[in-house]
Every structure is written in structure tokens, then in C-alpha cells.
Write an enzyme that holds these catalytic residues in place. Structure first.
Site, PDB file in Angstrom:
ATOM      1  N   TYR A 129     -16.678   0.988   5.970  1.00 56.89           N
ATOM      2  CA  TYR A 129     -17.092  -0.411   6.212  1.00 56.89           C
ATOM      3  C   TYR A 129     -17.896  -0.509   7.515  1.00 56.89           C
ATOM      4  O   TYR A 129     -18.839  -1.292   7.619  1.00 56.89           O
ATOM      5  CB  TYR A 129     -15.875  -1.343   6.278  1.00 56.89           C
ATOM      6  CG  TYR A 129     -15.540  -1.988   4.953  1.00 56.89           C
ATOM      7  CD1 TYR A 129     -14.851  -1.285   3.964  1.00 56.89           C
ATOM      8  CD2 TYR A 129     -15.914  -3.305   4.674  1.00 56.89           C
ATOM      9  CE1 TYR A 129     -14.546  -1.862   2.751  1.00 56.89           C
ATOM     10  CE2 TYR A 129     -15.609  -3.891   3.451  1.00 56.89           C
ATOM     11  CZ  TYR A 129     -14.926  -3.168   2.499  1.00 56.89           C
ATOM     12  OH  TYR A 129     -14.622  -3.745   1.295  1.00 56.89           O
TER      13      TYR A 129
ATOM     14  N   TYR B 297       2.569   7.586   2.155  1.00 58.09           N
ATOM     15  CA  TYR B 297       2.330   7.010   3.489  1.00 58.09           C
ATOM     16  C   TYR B 297       1.162   7.722   4.188  1.00 58.09           C
ATOM     17  O   TYR B 297       0.183   7.085   4.577  1.00 58.09           O
ATOM     18  CB  TYR B 297       3.601   7.148   4.323  1.00 58.09           C
ATOM     19  CG  TYR B 297       3.529   6.508   5.694  1.00 58.09           C
ATOM     20  CD1 TYR B 297       3.514   5.125   5.835  1.00 58.09           C
ATOM     21  CD2 TYR B 297       3.501   7.294   6.845  1.00 58.09           C
ATOM     22  CE1 TYR B 297       3.469   4.536   7.103  1.00 58.09           C
ATOM     23  CE2 TYR B 297       3.461   6.713   8.109  1.00 58.09           C
ATOM     24  CZ  TYR B 297       3.454   5.342   8.233  1.00 58.09           C
ATOM     25  OH  TYR B 297       3.404   4.766   9.478  1.00 58.09           O
TER      26      TYR B 297
ATOM     27  N   LYS C 287      -0.536   1.232  -2.282  1.00 59.67           N
ATOM     28  CA  LYS C 287      -1.312   0.005  -2.499  1.00 59.67           C
ATOM     29  C   LYS C 287      -1.421  -0.799  -1.208  1.00 59.67           C
ATOM     30  O   LYS C 287      -2.476  -1.353  -0.898  1.00 59.67           O
ATOM     31  CB  LYS C 287      -0.607  -0.878  -3.542  1.00 59.67           C
ATOM     32  CG  LYS C 287      -0.889  -0.527  -4.973  1.00 59.67           C
ATOM     33  CD  LYS C 287      -0.294  -1.637  -5.830  1.00 59.67           C
ATOM     34  CE  LYS C 287      -0.385  -1.334  -7.298  1.00 59.67           C
ATOM     35  NZ  LYS C 287       0.437  -2.261  -8.095  1.00 59.67           N
TER      36      LYS C 287
ATOM     37  N   ASN D 298      -8.683  -5.380   1.256  1.00 58.92           N
ATOM     38  CA  ASN D 298      -8.642  -6.842   1.356  1.00 58.92           C
ATOM     39  C   ASN D 298      -8.900  -7.332   2.781  1.00 58.92           C
ATOM     40  O   ASN D 298      -9.619  -8.307   2.994  1.00 58.92           O
ATOM     41  CB  ASN D 298      -7.288  -7.367   0.850  1.00 58.92           C
ATOM     42  CG  ASN D 298      -7.185  -7.242  -0.662  1.00 58.92           C
ATOM     43  OD1 ASN D 298      -8.189  -7.371  -1.378  1.00 58.92           O
ATOM     44  ND2 ASN D 298      -5.991  -6.974  -1.164  1.00 58.92           N
TER      45      ASN D 298
ATOM     46  N   VAL E 205      -0.459  -8.295   1.345  1.00 59.22           N
ATOM     47  CA  VAL E 205      -1.855  -7.923   1.641  1.00 59.22           C
ATOM     48  C   VAL E 205      -2.526  -7.161   0.502  1.00 59.22           C
ATOM     49  O   VAL E 205      -3.731  -6.902   0.569  1.00 59.22           O
ATOM     50  CB  VAL E 205      -1.994  -7.104   2.947  1.00 59.22           C
ATOM     51  CG1 VAL E 205      -1.597  -7.933   4.155  1.00 59.22           C
ATOM     52  CG2 VAL E 205      -1.210  -5.798   2.881  1.00 59.22           C
TER      53      VAL E 205
END
Ligand SMILES: NC(=O)c1ccc[n+]([C@@H]2O[C@H](COP(=O)([O-])OP(=O)(O)OC[C@H]3O[C@@H](n4cnc5c(N)ncnc54)[C@H](O)[C@@H]3O)[C@@H](O)[C@H]2O)c1
Length: 327
Positions: free
Chosen positions: A164, A150, A96, A104, A64
Site C-alpha cells: 500500500y 499468527y 483473517k 480493511n 476488523v
């Protein structure tokens, strides 16, 4: 003329992992088209082997941290190693996975106008200074410690979800998952439930830290998956974050005795010094989930342990060698 399906197309990232495989199963059984995406870092084909022949199930090997172009209606973003031994193996890749992975998947959701759910974690509260933790607690996290890849990765993913949502009006859901256990969890990921079961089945002593008086809460995976699906179905106005876990508290000593009973083992317990960062108490406040999802965990710990022990006894568990490579 082609008849178009009314089935929902659902993407599950991390779908070959412990929680993801149960989620894929449940979504498929509910009549959805399920696309499972996984890079098999901690997940395995064994976890979803029984689904591979299903006409409405599809598996894609994909990381991902790279963009993905698929047409879907809903996305459950679970991809991320969850146990310290796994996420500390390659901490840069862990960050990441959380951050690039979120970007993504959010980009994909934006492009295809899909609803998207993030598997966040109680670890966003860090070493909490309030008990039990409610969603409006901002947490107490060390940004430069060994767990930060984490904890901070998941915190940044939450930030991205809400940006978003505000900036692009994306329909988002954020679940803060507390300790979950059940069949297909990794046999040697260093977590207390799997540790105790493996030790008890081998007839070895169960290792307790401190006096074993620290408390934990454990949610059976079927309950958790039920909550994730309910959360996805909530009205668009409800975004979370929402705590999902089992508020029933057990001391680690209680857990050891329950595991000994569930396995019928003759194992004893041994005591070791308490590690410095071991929290004394972990317990979710699930009032928000009760109110918005009409949900409460149903499976008691003894029953969940019985089912988990049955899995660990089985041949599948014996054939899960991959985790040892990271230990
Ligand atoms: N199990 C718990 O108690 C718990 C608690 C809190 C949060 N969570 C969250 O739930 C999710 C699932 O956890 P789990 O316990 O099933 O762990 P898991 O390790 O079994 O599953 C994670 C899956 O993600 C896959 N993955 C990892 N990096 C990837 C990448 N870059 N691209 C694609 N796939 C990738 C792994 O191969 C694995 O199949 C995780 O996001 C975790 O942070 C779990």
C-alpha cells in the site's frame, strides 16, 4: 458558527486489549479524540471502563475482518490475539484478523488519507538463526506449523503495508513488538510473566522449563506505548519496520526470583522438560529505534513487576474470567 476541533482523531483497533487500552489512555491524555474499536475476543470493557465517561473517548464493537467507515487522521492497528493459547483457539480467524484486518484498515487509511501503524511482532523472525535480531533479518518461519496463523498472518500484514505504501503512497509505520508485560495482561494466557505472577500469588510452585537458563527480554507496557506514539510521529520517510522491546536479558530463573521477591511469596520453583520449540534466547536489537525515535526503555524489570503484581493483586484481575474459556 461551529468551532472545528484541532484535536487529532485517532483510531485504535484492539483498543480494549492489554496494550491497546494503555495506548488509548495515553492518546486521550495527550489531547486526542480516541475511537477504540474491538470485538472483545480477548479484550474486555473492564480494560477501558475508566475511559468510557470521557467526552473525547468513543468505543465501537466491531470486527476488523469487516470494513469500517469512519473519519480519522491516524490509525493504530493492534487488533489480533497475541498469546498462543488465544491465537490457536481459532487459527483461521487469527489469519483473517491479521490479513483481512490489514486490508480493511489500509483501505480505510487510503480513503481518508490517514497515517497508519501496524503492531507487528518479533514472531515474524520465527525461530531465529541470528541473535540479536535486526530488522534486516528475514526470519525463519514454518509456514504450516501451529504458530503459522499468527506468524505468517503478521508477515502478510507487513507485506500489505509495504505494498500500500509503494502502490498508493500511504503513510505507514511498522513496529515489530517484542515481549511486553504490565497491568491488564491476561492472567492465564500461558505466558511466562503472567504465569509466574499467578503462581506466586497463589503460593504455588513456579514452573521452569529446562534448567531455566534460557534468556528473555521483557518490555514494560508504558515504555512500549511511548515508543508506538513516537513512531507514529516520525517523518513520513521513516516507515520501519522497527524493533520495539527491551534488550536487557534475564534468564527465566532470574525472572522467577524477581517475581517471588515482588510478590513476597514463599513459592519454590519446579523444573519440567524443555519443550522442543523453546528458543534459547530472544533479544531485540533496538539501534534503529534509538536512532529514529530517540527511545530506550526506562522501566527496569523489578519496578515493572512491582506495578504488574499490584494490578494482579487487585480486584480487577480477580474479575477477569473470560480467558479461562479459551484455555
Ligand atoms: N503483548 C505482547 O507481548 C506483544 C508482542 C508482539 C506483538 N504484539 C501485538 O500487539 C497487539 C496487541 O497485543 P496485546 O498483547 O494487547 O493482545 P490482546 O489480546 O490483549 O489485544 C488484542 C485486542 O484485539 C482484539 N481483537 C482480536 N481480534 C479482533 C478482531 N477481529 N476485530 C477487532 N478486535 C479484535 C481483542 O479483543 C483484544 O482486545 C497485537 O496485534 C499483538 O500481535 C503484542
Amino acid at each position: 458558527m461551529r468551532k472545528y476541533s484541532i484535536r487529532k482523531r485517532v483510531l485504535v483497533t484492539g483498543g480494549a486489549g492489554f496494550i491497546g487500552s494503555h495506548l488509548c489512555e495515553k492518546l486521550l491524555a495527550a489531547g486526542n479524540d480516541v475511537l477504540c474499536v474491538d470485538n472483545f475476543f480477548t479484550g474486555t470493557r473492564d480494560n477501558i471502563a475508566h475511559l468510557l465517561g470521557e467526552p473525547h473517548f468513543e468505543l465501537a464493537r466491531h470486527d476488523v475482518t469487516f470494513p469500517l467507515y469512519v473519519e480519522v487522521d491516524e490509525i493504530y492497528n493492534l487488533a489480533c490475539p497475541a498469546a498462543p493459547v488465544h491465537y490457536q483457539y481459532d487459527p483461521v480467524q487469527t489469519t483473517k484478523t491479521s490479513v483481512h484486518g490489514a486490508i480493511n484498515m489500509l483501505g480505510l487509511a487510503k480513503r481518508v488519507k490517514a497515517k497508519i501503524l501496524q503492531a507487528s511482532t518479533s514472531e515474524v523472525y520465527g525461530d531465529p538463526q541470528v541473535h540479536p535480531q535486526r530488522e534486516d533479518y528475514w526470519g525463519h518461519v514454518n509456514p504450516i506449523g501451529l504458530r503459522a496463523c499468527y506468524d505468517e498472518g503478521k508477515r502478510c500484514a507487513e507485506t500489505l503495508f509495504f505494498d500500500y505504501h509503494r502502490q498508493h503512497r500511504l503513510r505507514i509505520k511498522v513496529a515489530r513488538i517484542f515481549n511486553t508485560y504490565g497491568p491488564r495482561m491476561h492472567p492465564n494466557d500461558g505466558r511466562v510473566v503472567s504465569n509466574f505472577i499467578v503462581q506466586a500469588l497463589a503460593g504455588e510452585p513456579l514452573t521452569l522449563y529446562g534448567k531455566g537458563a534460557q534468556t528473555r527480554s521483557f518490555c514494560y507496557v508504558d515504555d512500549l506505548v511511548d515508543a508506538l506514539i513516537r513512531l507514529m510521529a516520525t517523518p513520513d520517510g521513516f516507515t520501519g519496520p522497527v524493533n520495539l522491546g527491551n534488550p536487557a536479558e534475564f534468564t527465566i530463573s532470574d525472572l522467577a526470583q524477581l517475581v517471588i521477591a515482588a510478590t513476597g511469596s514463599k513459592s519454590k520453583v519446579v523444573f519440567r522438560p524443555l519443550p522442543p520449540d523453546d528458543p534459547l534466547q530472544r533479544k531485540p536489537d533496538i539501534s534503529l529505534a534509538e536512532q529514529h525515535l530517540s527511545w530506550r526503555p526506562r522501566i527496569p524489570l523489578d519496578e515493572g513487576l512491582r506495578r504488574t503484581v499490584a494490578y494482579f493483586r487487585g480486584a480487577e484481575a480477580a474479575a477477569l474470567p473470560r480467558v479461562a474459556a479459551y484455555a
